[in-house]
Design a protein around this motif. Sequence first.
Motif: not given
Length: 125
Positions: A1-6, A39-42, A92-97, A117-121
């Motif tokens: 199972q692939v998991q990423v944690v930012e 991803q920024a709000p909206g 924004a919320m930052y994600y890796c993939a 879950q991403g990490t908020q900046v």
Amino acid sequence: QVQVVESGGGLVQAGGSLRLSCQASGLNLAINAMGWFRQAPGKEREGISYINWSDVSTCYTDSVKGRFTISRDNDKNTLYLQMNDLRPDDTAMYYCAPLYSIDWSRCQGRPHNFWGQGTQVTVSS
């Protein structure tokens, strides 16, 4: 199972720096192209930087070019994003993939649907 944690996000003033990390499990970073997205709000999620398996090729979207640096440590199975000269519109919320395809000429990557879950900046002016 692939998991990423930012991790590594936070609140910073404009002009400041942050270093994001992405710890992957169930996935060998050494053989996968990886990308950072935000991803920024909206707004829709956008890819901002990519790195290939050998760490030779990288690319950045125009909005972060010259300010952000992507890197990887294959031994630690970890992806990084060094962010300097942060601006309020970097908030924004930052994600890796991991990526299943990438067009290096246009710096556009298509991610596998493995999202953490991403990490908020948050950058204050």
